[in-house]
Design an enzyme around this catalytic site. Structure first.
Site, PDB file in Angstrom:
ATOM      1  N   TYR A   1     -38.059 -42.655   7.398  1.00 35.44           N
ATOM      2  CA  TYR A   1     -37.807 -42.523   6.005  1.00 35.44           C
ATOM      3  C   TYR A   1     -36.691 -43.339   5.560  1.00 35.44           C
ATOM      4  O   TYR A   1     -36.824 -43.866   4.234  1.00 35.44           O
ATOM      5  CB  TYR A   1     -37.240 -41.033   5.936  1.00 35.44           C
ATOM      6  CG  TYR A   1     -38.417 -39.883   6.097  1.00 35.44           C
ATOM      7  CD1 TYR A   1     -39.462 -40.025   5.249  1.00 35.44           C
ATOM      8  CD2 TYR A   1     -38.351 -39.224   7.163  1.00 35.44           C
ATOM      9  CE1 TYR A   1     -40.455 -38.944   5.549  1.00 35.44           C
ATOM     10  CE2 TYR A   1     -39.219 -38.156   7.291  1.00 35.44           C
ATOM     11  CZ  TYR A   1     -40.211 -38.200   6.548  1.00 35.44           C
ATOM     12  OH  TYR A   1     -41.415 -37.191   6.833  1.00 35.44           O
TER      13      TYR A   1
ATOM     14  N   ARG B   1     -43.403 -33.182   2.182  1.00 33.06           N
ATOM     15  CA  ARG B   1     -42.293 -33.210   3.074  1.00 33.06           C
ATOM     16  C   ARG B   1     -41.866 -34.658   3.051  1.00 33.06           C
ATOM     17  O   ARG B   1     -40.717 -34.716   3.453  1.00 33.06           O
ATOM     18  CB  ARG B   1     -43.124 -32.821   4.543  1.00 33.06           C
ATOM     19  CG  ARG B   1     -41.941 -32.745   5.565  1.00 33.06           C
ATOM     20  CD  ARG B   1     -42.838 -32.279   6.744  1.00 33.06           C
ATOM     21  NE  ARG B   1     -42.084 -32.505   8.132  1.00 33.06           N
ATOM     22  CZ  ARG B   1     -41.145 -31.754   8.846  1.00 33.06           C
ATOM     23  NH1 ARG B   1     -40.604 -30.696   8.016  1.00 33.06           N
ATOM     24  NH2 ARG B   1     -40.551 -31.998  10.097  1.00 33.06           N
TER      25      ARG B   1
ATOM     26  N   ARG C   1     -43.090 -27.585   6.899  1.00 33.17           N
ATOM     27  CA  ARG C   1     -44.437 -27.921   7.433  1.00 33.17           C
ATOM     28  C   ARG C   1     -45.340 -26.945   6.833  1.00 33.17           C
ATOM     29  O   ARG C   1     -45.088 -25.712   6.707  1.00 33.17           O
ATOM     30  CB  ARG C   1     -44.754 -28.168   9.016  1.00 33.17           C
ATOM     31  CG  ARG C   1     -43.772 -29.181   9.625  1.00 33.17           C
ATOM     32  CD  ARG C   1     -43.734 -29.005  11.150  1.00 33.17           C
ATOM     33  NE  ARG C   1     -42.951 -30.175  11.770  1.00 33.17           N
ATOM     34  CZ  ARG C   1     -41.916 -29.829  12.378  1.00 33.17           C
ATOM     35  NH1 ARG C   1     -41.352 -28.671  12.175  1.00 33.17           N
ATOM     36  NH2 ARG C   1     -41.156 -30.687  12.885  1.00 33.17           N
TER      37      ARG C   1
ATOM     38  N   HIS D   1     -48.086 -32.285   3.679  1.00 34.61           N
ATOM     39  CA  HIS D   1     -47.261 -33.368   4.198  1.00 34.61           C
ATOM     40  C   HIS D   1     -46.585 -34.200   3.195  1.00 34.61           C
ATOM     41  O   HIS D   1     -45.214 -34.851   3.537  1.00 34.61           O
ATOM     42  CB  HIS D   1     -47.770 -33.874   5.572  1.00 34.61           C
ATOM     43  CG  HIS D   1     -46.739 -33.729   6.562  1.00 34.61           C
ATOM     44  ND1 HIS D   1     -46.503 -32.730   7.420  1.00 34.61           N
ATOM     45  CD2 HIS D   1     -46.183 -34.788   7.441  1.00 34.61           C
ATOM     46  CE1 HIS D   1     -45.625 -32.998   8.587  1.00 34.61           C
ATOM     47  NE2 HIS D   1     -45.471 -34.429   8.364  1.00 34.61           N
TER      48      HIS D   1
ATOM     49  N   LYS E   1     -41.692 -25.610  15.685  1.00 29.50           N
ATOM     50  CA  LYS E   1     -42.256 -26.026  16.670  1.00 29.50           C
ATOM     51  C   LYS E   1     -41.338 -25.492  17.989  1.00 29.50           C
ATOM     52  O   LYS E   1     -40.274 -25.628  17.874  1.00 29.50           O
ATOM     53  CB  LYS E   1     -42.523 -27.574  16.860  1.00 29.50           C
ATOM     54  CG  LYS E   1     -43.429 -28.311  15.946  1.00 29.50           C
ATOM     55  CD  LYS E   1     -43.574 -29.685  15.995  1.00 29.50           C
ATOM     56  CE  LYS E   1     -44.575 -30.251  15.328  1.00 29.50           C
ATOM     57  NZ  LYS E   1     -44.771 -31.816  15.510  1.00 29.50           N
TER      58      LYS E   1
ATOM     59  N   HIS F   1     -36.523 -31.858  13.100  1.00 25.82           N
ATOM     60  CA  HIS F   1     -36.832 -32.883  13.942  1.00 25.82           C
ATOM     61  C   HIS F   1     -36.184 -33.058  15.167  1.00 25.82           C
ATOM     62  O   HIS F   1     -34.860 -32.796  15.057  1.00 25.82           O
ATOM     63  CB  HIS F   1     -36.662 -34.466  13.433  1.00 25.82           C
ATOM     64  CG  HIS F   1     -37.985 -34.760  12.461  1.00 25.82           C
ATOM     65  ND1 HIS F   1     -37.680 -35.598  11.629  1.00 25.82           N
ATOM     66  CD2 HIS F   1     -39.073 -34.184  12.340  1.00 25.82           C
ATOM     67  CE1 HIS F   1     -38.677 -35.802  10.661  1.00 25.82           C
ATOM     68  NE2 HIS F   1     -39.604 -34.892  11.117  1.00 25.82           N
TER      69      HIS F   1
END
Length: 300
Positions: free
Chosen positions: A280, A248, A152, A245, A174, A271
């Site tokens: 995806y 990504r 990211r 992004h 995150k 994730h």
């Protein structure tokens, strides 16, 4: 400041501490959560925690609809409220958490760059006449890092010198979770070229700076600057709306198209849920269908 505004301010301050310390959430996410919660307190006219109930949630949702907010925005606000209510209950400021039903959201599939578009994009910084060679070196390293790792933009900005090795980069994602992501030979070469030239000069302006990607003032590069650099180069190669992004998305989709395992991609992207990665597979399926209609004998 009115009594209700003061009440909101104090409640948000306590919630901020909970998110930062107890949950370990990044500053940008904390800011987003608090903005959504403050909007709830204002729109539902909450003047005390005992006014928070099912009815106040319904009122808030109704006002969001009247403001013509999208289902995605509403879903995000309700997620913030769910965390906020959990905080209030833990702090014994709320006896019972109101029930929150999340709206169903239609997920828009991301627009994916083709391999050819990515290759053209990666070549741009070093091929533009009159572009400062040092800036070109930095920007090339940024583009290669994005596409080689799928990280990211915030994760790229937070990269420090000690996070980079010959085969991996250590990424803080995150929730301040760290993960190791493999890095390609070409990306490592682009980073090394930047580190040995432009960055060494920049660090003289700010010797204590440990972040990898620096501005011309020798300070950590921020998200908005990275965004502007990526969109600048993207406009030279495609009419698609491209952001950091997008690289990504391209990273994940191109891996899938080359038969990479979905779980491995999930791990590299950071994730927490496989459902976030599964989007995806739908993009890859669309690509397959497009190729089918292009090359199948009955469609020619």
């Amino acid at each position: 400041m009115t009594p209700s505004a003061l009440f909101h301010k104090r409640l948000i301050e306590q919630f901020t501490i909970f998110l930062s310390v107890d949950r370990g959430i990044s500053p940008l996410s904390v800011q987003a959560y608090c903005q959504d919660v403050l909007l709830f307190l204002q729109r539902a006219s909450i003047e005390a925690t005992d006014r928070i109930n099912q009815e106040s949630v319904f009122l808030f949702v109704e006002k969001c609809h009247k403001a013509k907010e999208s289902e995605t925005t509403l879903a995000r606000r309700l997620i913030a409220l769910k965390v906020f209510f959990h905080f209030l209950k833990d702090a014994k400021m709320l006896d019972q958490q109101p029930f929150i039903e999340h709206p169903k959201i239609w997920k828009r599939l991301p627009s994916i760059l083709s391999t050819e578009e990515v290759n053209s994009l990666l070549d741009q910084p070093l091929n533009i006449p009159n572009l400062d060679t040092h800036i070109a070196s930095r920007d090339a390293a940024i583009l290669y890092t994005f596409y080689a790792t799928g990280i990211r933009v915030s994760e790229l900005c937070d990269l420090c010198i000690g996070d980079i090795s010959d085969d991996f980069i250590r990424v803080t994602g995150k929730g301040r979770k760290t993960r190791l992501v493999p890095i390609s030979i070409k990306a490592k070469q682009a980073i090394d070229a930047y580190l040995s030239s432009f960055r060494d000069e920049l660090q003289k302006k700010n010797p204590s700076e440990e972040h990898v990607f620096l501005s011309i003032r020798g300070k950590k590069l921020d998200r908005s600057c990275v965004w502007k650099r990526i969109t600048f180069y993207a406009k030279l190669v495609t009419t698609k709306r491209i952001s950091p992004h997008s690289l990504r998305h391209a990273f994940a989709t191109h891996l899938l198209n080359n038969h990479a395992d979905l779980r491995i991609i999930q791990e590299m992207l950071g994730h927490s849920r496989i459902s976030s990665t599964e989007i995806y597979t739908h993009v890859a399926s669309e690509s397959l269908i497009e190729k089918f209609h292009t090359y199948h004998p009955r469609d020619i």
